[in-house]
Design a protein around this motif. Sequence first.
Motif, PDB file in Angstrom:
ATOM      1  N   LEU A  72      11.076 -24.023   8.916  1.00 22.62           N
ATOM      2  CA  LEU A  72      11.838 -23.727   7.704  1.00 22.62           C
ATOM      3  C   LEU A  72      13.256 -24.243   7.930  1.00 22.62           C
ATOM      4  CD1 LEU A  72      10.690 -20.097   6.882  1.00 22.62           C
ATOM      5  CD2 LEU A  72      10.087 -22.170   5.668  1.00 22.62           C
ATOM      6  N   PRO A  73      13.880 -24.787   6.910  1.00 15.87           N
ATOM      7  CA  PRO A  73      15.244 -25.313   7.105  1.00 15.87           C
ATOM      8  C   PRO A  73      16.197 -24.245   7.607  1.00 15.87           C
ATOM      9  CG  PRO A  73      14.374 -25.967   4.968  1.00 15.87           C
ATOM     10  CD  PRO A  73      13.407 -24.985   5.547  1.00 15.87           C
ATOM     11  N   ARG A  74      17.069 -24.644   8.511  1.00 22.81           N
ATOM     12  CA  ARG A  74      18.070 -23.717   9.037  1.00 22.81           C
ATOM     13  C   ARG A  74      19.099 -23.414   7.964  1.00 22.81           C
ATOM     14  NH1 ARG A  74      19.826 -26.468  14.580  1.00 22.81           N
ATOM     15  NH2 ARG A  74      20.200 -28.146  13.158  1.00 22.81           N
ATOM     16  N   PRO A  75      19.745 -22.264   8.066  1.00 21.15           N
ATOM     17  CA  PRO A  75      20.825 -21.962   7.121  1.00 21.15           C
ATOM     18  C   PRO A  75      21.937 -23.007   7.220  1.00 21.15           C
ATOM     19  CG  PRO A  75      20.196 -20.003   8.342  1.00 21.15           C
ATOM     20  CD  PRO A  75      19.481 -21.158   8.977  1.00 21.15           C
ATOM     21  N   ASP A  76      22.614 -23.213   6.121  1.00 18.67           N
ATOM     22  CA  ASP A  76      23.752 -24.126   6.095  1.00 18.67           C
ATOM     23  C   ASP A  76      24.803 -23.620   7.085  1.00 18.67           C
ATOM     24  OD1 ASP A  76      26.611 -24.741   4.977  1.00 18.67           O
ATOM     25  OD2 ASP A  76      25.280 -26.236   4.044  1.00 18.67           O
ATOM     26  N   PRO A  77      25.307 -24.474   7.982  1.00 18.62           N
ATOM     27  CA  PRO A  77      26.251 -23.992   8.994  1.00 18.62           C
ATOM     28  C   PRO A  77      27.573 -23.496   8.420  1.00 18.62           C
ATOM     29  CG  PRO A  77      25.972 -26.384   9.127  1.00 18.62           C
ATOM     30  CD  PRO A  77      24.989 -25.882   8.119  1.00 18.62           C
ATOM     31  N   LEU A  78      27.939 -23.959   7.234  1.00 17.38           N
ATOM     32  CA  LEU A  78      29.205 -23.515   6.638  1.00 17.38           C
ATOM     33  C   LEU A  78      29.061 -22.244   5.820  1.00 17.38           C
ATOM     34  CD1 LEU A  78      30.637 -26.991   5.549  1.00 17.38           C
ATOM     35  CD2 LEU A  78      31.188 -25.650   7.600  1.00 17.38           C
ATOM     36  N   THR A  79      27.961 -22.155   5.053  1.00 14.65           N
ATOM     37  CA  THR A  79      27.795 -20.994   4.169  1.00 14.65           C
ATOM     38  C   THR A  79      26.864 -19.931   4.742  1.00 14.65           C
ATOM     39  OG1 THR A  79      25.887 -21.924   2.992  1.00 14.65           O
ATOM     40  CG2 THR A  79      28.111 -22.483   2.158  1.00 14.65           C
ATOM     41  N   GLY A  80      25.996 -20.324   5.680  1.00 19.78           N
ATOM     42  CA  GLY A  80      25.023 -19.381   6.223  1.00 19.78           C
ATOM     43  C   GLY A  80      23.845 -19.135   5.298  1.00 19.78           C
ATOM     44  N   GLU A  81      23.740 -19.912   4.222  1.00 19.57           N
ATOM     45  CA  GLU A  81      22.676 -19.697   3.236  1.00 19.57           C
ATOM     46  C   GLU A  81      21.509 -20.648   3.464  1.00 19.57           C
ATOM     47  OE1 GLU A  81      24.075 -19.646  -0.767  1.00 19.57           O
ATOM     48  OE2 GLU A  81      25.715 -18.285  -0.302  1.00 19.57           O
ATOM     49  N   LEU A  82      20.311 -20.157   3.140  1.00 20.23           N
ATOM     50  CA  LEU A  82      19.109 -20.975   3.185  1.00 20.23           C
ATOM     51  C   LEU A  82      18.986 -21.782   1.901  1.00 20.23           C
ATOM     52  CD1 LEU A  82      16.486 -18.390   4.487  1.00 20.23           C
ATOM     53  CD2 LEU A  82      17.288 -20.416   5.702  1.00 20.23           C
ATOM     54  N   SER A  83      18.211 -22.854   1.943  1.00 25.78           N
ATOM     55  CA  SER A  83      17.900 -23.578   0.709  1.00 25.78           C
ATOM     56  C   SER A  83      17.133 -22.633  -0.217  1.00 25.78           C
ATOM     57  CB  SER A  83      17.052 -24.811   1.011  1.00 25.78           C
ATOM     58  OG  SER A  83      15.744 -24.420   1.412  1.00 25.78           O
ATOM     59  N   GLU A  84      17.152 -22.915  -1.501  1.00 25.04           N
ATOM     60  CA  GLU A  84      16.445 -22.055  -2.457  1.00 25.04           C
ATOM     61  C   GLU A  84      14.958 -21.988  -2.146  1.00 25.04           C
ATOM     62  OE1 GLU A  84      17.207 -22.652  -6.613  1.00 25.04           O
ATOM     63  OE2 GLU A  84      19.332 -23.018  -6.251  1.00 25.04           O
ATOM     64  N   ASP A  85      14.345 -23.147  -1.812  1.00 20.56           N
ATOM     65  CA  ASP A  85      12.913 -23.166  -1.493  1.00 20.56           C
ATOM     66  C   ASP A  85      12.599 -22.300  -0.285  1.00 20.56           C
ATOM     67  OD1 ASP A  85      12.421 -24.884  -3.578  1.00 20.56           O
ATOM     68  OD2 ASP A  85      12.190 -26.672  -2.324  1.00 20.56           O
TER      69      ASP A  85
END
Length: 129
Positions: A72-85
């Motif tokens: 599964l894609p890692r969280p965004d390093p700047l926001t800590g959020e996962l992609s919507e999918d």
Amino acid sequence: QDVLPGGVGRVLPSWDRGHAFLGGAGTGSSVHVDQVCWSNVGKNYTGHKVLAIWPLGAETHRILDRWYRFLLPRPDPLTGELSEDAAADLATASRVALVGPGDVFVFSGANAHTTLVVPTRTGEGGQRS
């Protein structure tokens, strides 16, 4: 287990002889089901991992169609959020667990499941299952 006389091995627990998983931040085990649908017993030695498992049946098949052999894609390093999918599919998991040092876990290998190392200061982690 497979060499015991009289079929005794079918009723005894089987301890796999391998499958050590070591890795740095963001590494893990891709979404998959095990070749043999037995219970996985694991121990986490160091670091933290996220373990996710999906319900057996239609949901496992849906997740495998989308993510089989992918992390599964890692969280965004700047926001800590996962992609919507990834967030939507992770929300359908029957269980998402944060596994820490010394934790022991059991789950069915017949369900779609994945593991991801959580970043730490040292970026190291190890588990055996």
